[in-house]
Scaffold this motif. Structure first.
Motif, mmCIF file in Angstrom:
data_model
loop_
_atom_site.group_PDB
_atom_site.id
_atom_site.type_symbol
_atom_site.label_atom_id
_atom_site.label_comp_id
_atom_site.label_asym_id
_atom_site.label_seq_id
_atom_site.Cartn_x
_atom_site.Cartn_y
_atom_site.Cartn_z
ATOM 1 N N SER A 1 0.825 -1.210 0.000
ATOM 2 C CA SER A 1 0.000 0.000 0.000
ATOM 3 C C SER A 1 0.857 1.257 0.000
ATOM 4 C CB SER A 1 -0.925 0.006 1.222
ATOM 5 O OG SER A 1 -1.792 -1.089 1.175
ATOM 6 N N ILE A 2 1.936 1.237 0.770
ATOM 7 C CA ILE A 2 2.846 2.377 0.794
ATOM 8 C C ILE A 2 3.491 2.550 -0.577
ATOM 9 C CG2 ILE A 2 5.051 3.202 1.748
ATOM 10 C CD1 ILE A 2 4.083 1.984 4.455
ATOM 11 N N LEU A 3 3.854 1.446 -1.201
ATOM 12 C CA LEU A 3 4.464 1.498 -2.533
ATOM 13 C C LEU A 3 3.501 2.132 -3.537
ATOM 14 C CD1 LEU A 3 7.130 0.004 -3.953
ATOM 15 C CD2 LEU A 3 5.270 -1.176 -5.066
ATOM 16 N N VAL A 4 2.256 1.694 -3.543
ATOM 17 C CA VAL A 4 1.243 2.257 -4.450
ATOM 18 C C VAL A 4 1.087 3.753 -4.184
ATOM 19 C CG1 VAL A 4 -1.245 2.277 -4.963
ATOM 20 C CG2 VAL A 4 -0.011 0.109 -4.814
ATOM 21 N N PHE A 5 1.018 4.117 -2.915
ATOM 22 C CA PHE A 5 0.868 5.519 -2.544
ATOM 23 C C PHE A 5 2.046 6.352 -3.052
ATOM 24 C CE2 PHE A 5 1.613 8.993 0.481
ATOM 25 C CZ PHE A 5 0.413 9.663 0.367
ATOM 26 N N LEU A 6 3.276 5.860 -2.831
ATOM 27 C CA LEU A 6 4.460 6.605 -3.260
ATOM 28 C C LEU A 6 4.533 6.742 -4.777
ATOM 29 C CD1 LEU A 6 7.114 5.188 -0.778
ATOM 30 C CD2 LEU A 6 6.180 7.506 -0.796
ATOM 31 N N VAL A 7 4.208 5.675 -5.482
ATOM 32 C CA VAL A 7 4.216 5.740 -6.952
ATOM 33 C C VAL A 7 3.196 6.768 -7.421
ATOM 34 C CG1 VAL A 7 3.639 4.446 -9.050
ATOM 35 C CG2 VAL A 7 5.130 3.424 -7.321
ATOM 36 N N LYS A 8 2.002 6.723 -6.844
ATOM 37 C CA LYS A 8 0.955 7.672 -7.224
ATOM 38 C C LYS A 8 1.360 9.110 -6.893
ATOM 39 C CE LYS A 8 -3.175 8.648 -8.715
ATOM 40 N NZ LYS A 8 -3.601 8.435 -10.078
ATOM 41 N N ALA A 9 2.117 9.275 -5.802
ATOM 42 C CA ALA A 9 2.564 10.606 -5.407
ATOM 43 C C ALA A 9 3.720 11.101 -6.278
ATOM 44 C CB ALA A 9 2.987 10.607 -3.940
ATOM 45 N N GLY A 10 4.277 10.209 -7.116
ATOM 46 C CA GLY A 10 5.337 10.620 -8.020
ATOM 47 C C GLY A 10 6.737 10.381 -7.497
ATOM 48 N N SER A 11 6.895 9.379 -6.620
ATOM 49 C CA SER A 11 8.211 9.102 -6.049
ATOM 50 C C SER A 11 9.229 8.780 -7.135
ATOM 51 C CB SER A 11 8.124 7.914 -5.080
ATOM 52 O OG SER A 11 9.409 7.594 -4.598
ATOM 53 N N LYS A 12 10.434 9.265 -6.934
ATOM 54 C CA LYS A 12 11.541 9.001 -7.862
ATOM 55 C C LYS A 12 12.379 7.802 -7.418
ATOM 56 C CE LYS A 12 10.731 12.875 -10.114
ATOM 57 N NZ LYS A 12 9.349 12.898 -10.479
ATOM 58 N N TRP A 13 12.048 7.220 -6.258
ATOM 59 C CA TRP A 13 12.816 6.092 -5.735
ATOM 60 C C TRP A 13 12.495 4.817 -6.499
ATOM 61 C CZ3 TRP A 13 12.286 6.526 0.307
ATOM 62 C CH2 TRP A 13 13.001 7.648 0.740
ATOM 63 N N ASP A 14 13.446 3.872 -6.500
ATOM 64 C CA ASP A 14 13.159 2.573 -7.106
ATOM 65 C C ASP A 14 12.333 1.738 -6.118
ATOM 66 O OD1 ASP A 14 14.891 1.281 -5.242
ATOM 67 O OD2 ASP A 14 16.589 1.455 -6.614
ATOM 68 N N GLU A 15 11.774 0.643 -6.628
ATOM 69 C CA GLU A 15 10.854 -0.164 -5.817
ATOM 70 C C GLU A 15 11.507 -0.695 -4.547
ATOM 71 O OE1 GLU A 15 8.175 -4.214 -6.039
ATOM 72 O OE2 GLU A 15 8.691 -3.221 -7.906
#
Length: 159
Positions: free
Chosen positions: A100-114
């Motif tokens: 869930s945190i991963l989905v949230f970060l991706v949606k927020a535009g995170s530049k970090w890798d998985e």
């Protein structure tokens, strides 16, 4: 008491482990429903500040860390060491939270890798587990510190 005979309970649950499993499962489902209900798809990348603020409000608005729920959290952590069925359920819950945190970060535009985002998820989950063990009189401050850490790490991941 509740007016329920112990024999009646054991008609539905043959042992204490299954009673505990049912209680924990209901609690974890309740937590997961809050996360799933968050309307993450209704945000665009330009809305990410609002999304972060509203996610923070959603999580802090649910009283994860009331004394009763913190006691249940402590019980769960201790019980997972004793009952393998609970440990499997809890590990599944941990992975759900990290996903869930991963989905949230991706949606927020995170530049970090998985892998780095998953590491952040594990860290945040570990911090949450620690809050179960702090005395009730400082639990609120502990939750605020966790939220500050969460927001700071999310903002760093967006840089």
């Amino acid at each position: 008491g509740s007016g329920i005979c112990i024999r009646s309970v054991y008609q539905y649950f043959p042992n204490k482990e299954l009673i505990l499993h049912a209680i924990v499962q209901d609690w974890l489902v309740e937590l997961e429903e809050i996360i799933v209900a968050f309307p993450i798809d209704s945000y665009t990348k330009s809305d990410r500040k609002r999304m972060i603020d509203e996610m923070s409000a959603t999580v802090s608005g649910y009283s994860y860390f009331t004394a009763k729920k913190r006691n249940l959290g402590r019980l769960l952590i201790v019980a997972t060491n004793t009952y393998p069925q609970l440990d499997a359920l809890y590990q599944k819950h941990i992975e759900f939270n990290i996903d869930s945190i991963l989905v949230f970060l991706v949606k927020a535009g995170s530049k970090w890798d998985e892998s780095r985002m998953r590491e952040l998820g594990r860290y945040l989950f570990a911090v949450r587990q620690t809050i179960y063990h702090v005395p009730n009189d400082i639990a609120e401050e502990s939750v605020l510190l966790r939220e500050i850490a969460l927001i700071a790490l999310i903002k760093e991941s967006l840089l």
